[in-house]
Design a protein around this motif. Sequence first.
Motif, PDB file in Angstrom:
ATOM      1  N   GLN A   1      19.472  61.783  87.066  1.00  0.00           N
ATOM      2  CA  GLN A   1      18.170  62.236  86.577  1.00  0.00           C
ATOM      3  C   GLN A   1      17.253  61.052  86.281  1.00  0.00           C
ATOM      4  N   LEU A   2      17.820  60.004  85.651  1.00  0.00           N
ATOM      5  CA  LEU A   2      17.011  58.826  85.335  1.00  0.00           C
ATOM      6  C   LEU A   2      16.547  58.126  86.605  1.00  0.00           C
ATOM      7  N   ALA A   3      17.459  57.998  87.580  1.00  0.00           N
ATOM      8  CA  ALA A   3      17.092  57.340  88.841  1.00  0.00           C
ATOM      9  C   ALA A   3      16.003  58.124  89.567  1.00  0.00           C
ATOM     10  N   ARG A   4      16.115  59.463  89.535  1.00  0.00           N
ATOM     11  CA  ARG A   4      15.082  60.268  90.173  1.00  0.00           C
ATOM     12  C   ARG A   4      13.746  60.126  89.464  1.00  0.00           C
ATOM     13  N   SER A   5      13.789  60.087  88.113  1.00  0.00           N
ATOM     14  CA  SER A   5      12.531  59.950  87.374  1.00  0.00           C
ATOM     15  C   SER A   5      11.849  58.617  87.639  1.00  0.00           C
TER      16      SER A   5
ATOM     17  N   PRO B   1       8.318  58.429  91.315  1.00  0.00           N
ATOM     18  CA  PRO B   1       6.967  57.850  91.274  1.00  0.00           C
ATOM     19  C   PRO B   1       6.839  56.595  92.129  1.00  0.00           C
ATOM     20  N   ILE B   2       7.919  55.817  92.228  1.00  0.00           N
ATOM     21  CA  ILE B   2       7.861  54.621  93.077  1.00  0.00           C
ATOM     22  C   ILE B   2       7.721  55.018  94.535  1.00  0.00           C
TER      23      ILE B   2
ATOM     24  N   THR C   1       6.359  57.784  95.521  1.00  0.00           N
ATOM     25  CA  THR C   1       4.994  58.291  95.643  1.00  0.00           C
ATOM     26  C   THR C   1       4.003  57.142  95.811  1.00  0.00           C
ATOM     27  N   MET C   2       4.186  56.079  95.007  1.00  0.00           N
ATOM     28  CA  MET C   2       3.295  54.919  95.122  1.00  0.00           C
ATOM     29  C   MET C   2       3.489  54.207  96.451  1.00  0.00           C
ATOM     30  N   ARG C   3       4.717  54.201  96.951  1.00  0.00           N
ATOM     31  CA  ARG C   3       4.963  53.588  98.268  1.00  0.00           C
ATOM     32  C   ARG C   3       4.195  54.337  99.358  1.00  0.00           C
ATOM     33  N   ASN C   4       4.287  55.671  99.342  1.00  0.00           N
ATOM     34  CA  ASN C   4       3.556  56.468 100.329  1.00  0.00           C
ATOM     35  C   ASN C   4       2.047  56.282 100.169  1.00  0.00           C
ATOM     36  N   PHE C   5       1.621  56.151  98.906  1.00  0.00           N
ATOM     37  CA  PHE C   5       0.198  55.927  98.639  1.00  0.00           C
ATOM     38  C   PHE C   5      -0.253  54.593  99.226  1.00  0.00           C
ATOM     39  N   ALA C   6       0.587  53.560  99.035  1.00  0.00           N
ATOM     40  CA  ALA C   6       0.252  52.245  99.589  1.00  0.00           C
ATOM     41  C   ALA C   6       0.241  52.270 101.112  1.00  0.00           C
ATOM     42  N   ILE C   7       1.156  53.054 101.707  1.00  0.00           N
ATOM     43  CA  ILE C   7       1.169  53.172 103.167  1.00  0.00           C
ATOM     44  C   ILE C   7      -0.124  53.812 103.654  1.00  0.00           C
TER      45      ILE C   7
ATOM     46  N   PHE D   1      -8.741  55.155 102.452  1.00  0.00           N
ATOM     47  CA  PHE D   1      -9.218  54.663 101.164  1.00  0.00           C
ATOM     48  C   PHE D   1      -9.816  55.812 100.351  1.00  0.00           C
ATOM     49  N   GLY D   2      -9.792  55.629  99.038  1.00  0.00           N
ATOM     50  CA  GLY D   2     -10.399  56.608  98.148  1.00  0.00           C
ATOM     51  C   GLY D   2      -9.452  57.690  97.686  1.00  0.00           C
ATOM     52  N   ASP D   3      -8.185  57.703  98.166  1.00  0.00           N
ATOM     53  CA  ASP D   3      -7.227  58.705  97.696  1.00  0.00           C
ATOM     54  C   ASP D   3      -6.893  58.465  96.233  1.00  0.00           C
ATOM     55  N   LYS D   4      -6.435  59.509  95.556  1.00  0.00           N
ATOM     56  CA  LYS D   4      -6.077  59.430  94.152  1.00  0.00           C
ATOM     57  C   LYS D   4      -4.564  59.553  94.002  1.00  0.00           C
ATOM     58  N   LEU D   5      -4.015  58.748  93.108  1.00  0.00           N
ATOM     59  CA  LEU D   5      -2.580  58.774  92.817  1.00  0.00           C
ATOM     60  C   LEU D   5      -2.395  59.258  91.392  1.00  0.00           C
ATOM     61  N   THR D   6      -1.515  60.244  91.203  1.00  0.00           N
ATOM     62  CA  THR D   6      -1.267  60.799  89.875  1.00  0.00           C
ATOM     63  C   THR D   6       0.204  60.627  89.535  1.00  0.00           C
ATOM     64  N   ILE D   7       0.474  59.891  88.452  1.00  0.00           N
ATOM     65  CA  ILE D   7       1.837  59.692  87.947  1.00  0.00           C
ATOM     66  C   ILE D   7       1.857  60.194  86.509  1.00  0.00           C
ATOM     67  N   ARG D   8       2.607  61.260  86.264  1.00  0.00           N
ATOM     68  CA  ARG D   8       2.638  61.847  84.922  1.00  0.00           C
ATOM     69  C   ARG D   8       3.831  61.315  84.149  1.00  0.00           C
ATOM     70  N   GLN D   9       3.796  60.056  83.826  1.00  0.00           N
ATOM     71  CA  GLN D   9       4.828  59.436  83.006  1.00  0.00           C
ATOM     72  C   GLN D   9       4.155  58.446  82.063  1.00  0.00           C
ATOM     73  N   SER D  10       4.554  58.523  80.809  1.00  0.00           N
ATOM     74  CA  SER D  10       3.955  57.617  79.822  1.00  0.00           C
ATOM     75  C   SER D  10       4.714  56.295  79.818  1.00  0.00           C
ATOM     76  N   THR D  11       4.689  55.598  80.942  1.00  0.00           N
ATOM     77  CA  THR D  11       5.364  54.309  81.076  1.00  0.00           C
ATOM     78  C   THR D  11       4.408  53.332  81.731  1.00  0.00           C
ATOM     79  N   GLU D  12       4.946  52.135  82.052  1.00  0.00           N
ATOM     80  CA  GLU D  12       4.134  51.142  82.742  1.00  0.00           C
ATOM     81  C   GLU D  12       3.713  51.634  84.125  1.00  0.00           C
ATOM     82  N   LEU D  13       4.437  52.634  84.662  1.00  0.00           N
ATOM     83  CA  LEU D  13       4.069  53.174  85.967  1.00  0.00           C
ATOM     84  C   LEU D  13       2.698  53.830  85.912  1.00  0.00           C
TER      85      LEU D  13
END
Length: 478
Positions: A201-205, A209-210, A212-218, A225-237
């Motif tokens: 569960q921790l690895a998936r959490s 998001p990583i 998701t960010m990888r696909n966003f960077a791709i 350009f101009g796409d929005k990335l949403t990460i619903r975690q209260s962390t450095e991510l």
Amino acid sequence: MRRLLSSIQVPIWLKKHSFHTRLLVTYLLLTALSTSLMSGYLLWSFHSYFMRTRQADLENWTTALSESAADAIERQDLERLELLVHRYGAPETVTLRIFAPDGRLLVSSNPRDPQTMNWLEVAGVREALQNQTAQGLAKGLFSQDDRLYVARPILRNGQLLGVLRMSLTLQQYQRQFVTLAWAAMSALLLTVILCTLISDQLARSLSKPIQTMRNFAIRLGSGHFGDKLTIRQSTELDQLAIELNRMSERLASLDRERRVFLANVSHELRTPISNIQVTVEALRSGASEEPALRDRFFQTIEDETRRTARLIYDLLDLGRLEAGVTLLERQTIVLRQLIDRALRAVESRMKAKGLSTQLAIADVWLEGDPERLLQAILNILDNAIKHSKVDSSISISGYRQVKQVVIEIQDQGMGIRDNDLPRIFEQFYTVDPSRKGSGTGLGLAIAQRIVQAHGGTIAASSLVGQGATFTIYLPLKS
């Protein structure tokens, strides 16, 4: 521990798997390693404590029993010795033997002990006969099980009366220890299973998001350009997602600016080139035979060529300034002398339009590249002259304000509309489209980049019908 973790190398086969798999395997390896080390340490501690405790018990028992045995040996009371060894010995668990000074077996709690064997070969007996207490771990005589023993000389008034040897079997303890080890292994296995579920569960959490960010960077790399990335975690991510969104917005803005810039450059270059081409074709068609028409066409070619060259030079200047490759030759500059140079350069143009100047320049010094700052001021003056009314005045003031030098250039033209003010420093932007052909549309943009390269800022304000004011803020000479 830190050195141990840093020395762990990721297997080659694991590098080929997803981040989730690698993270999960890493968690499991760390969990298994830590729990194994803890279980091993606890089992070793228990074993060591038990052995020390039983060895201490044997020492205490043999010390007390050696006194009773000494009394019986002095009185040659063999029955009392028999009673002593049978009371404190047990055939299967505790064996108590008493030997004579010559190594003969006197009494034993084990009925199977032979009288004729060489007892000097039994662990500890030889040392005890030499007045040395011996202790340790040895095999049993008949069952070959592990036994703790203590062999102690029986002394009275410094005389050796015999040897008392007591041994304790470890079979029951070993069975209990095996049971405890299996319990520890079961607990370890249960812990690993629970940690597998939790780690998954921790690895998936973390990996989701990583990923998701990888696909966003791709997608960004593919030009979306101009796409929005949403990460619903209260962390450095979350912060990383915010920065990626800012980068996406900035890239989208830069892409739009690039497209507009290319379109404007194409348009600005197309016009003079088309004019030159049309004029050359007219000359080829016979216009060169009429001197007046020929001279006018040559003048057109010269003007358009000069305009194209000025546009190219401005583009090169702007490109160098934005790329930060233009080196500033910093010198100490007297503000009044800099303004005087700029006014001398535009003096003929101002006279042709009937413009006068009102100067209020304080005696201040600043540090910067005099040629670049002169270019910025000339670009602003050029803009003021273009938009000033005939026979009006241009006011120039310069003064010190806290830790910066302020230069204000104010004209008496028609002013700038409120919706145009935010865009006047954009490349190729012009307030009056009908007069676009009179310049490259890069002058104010270049002036802004020069001021920014000096660590300053430039702003514009205006009242429609009353003119515009351009204000330059530059740091003072340090």
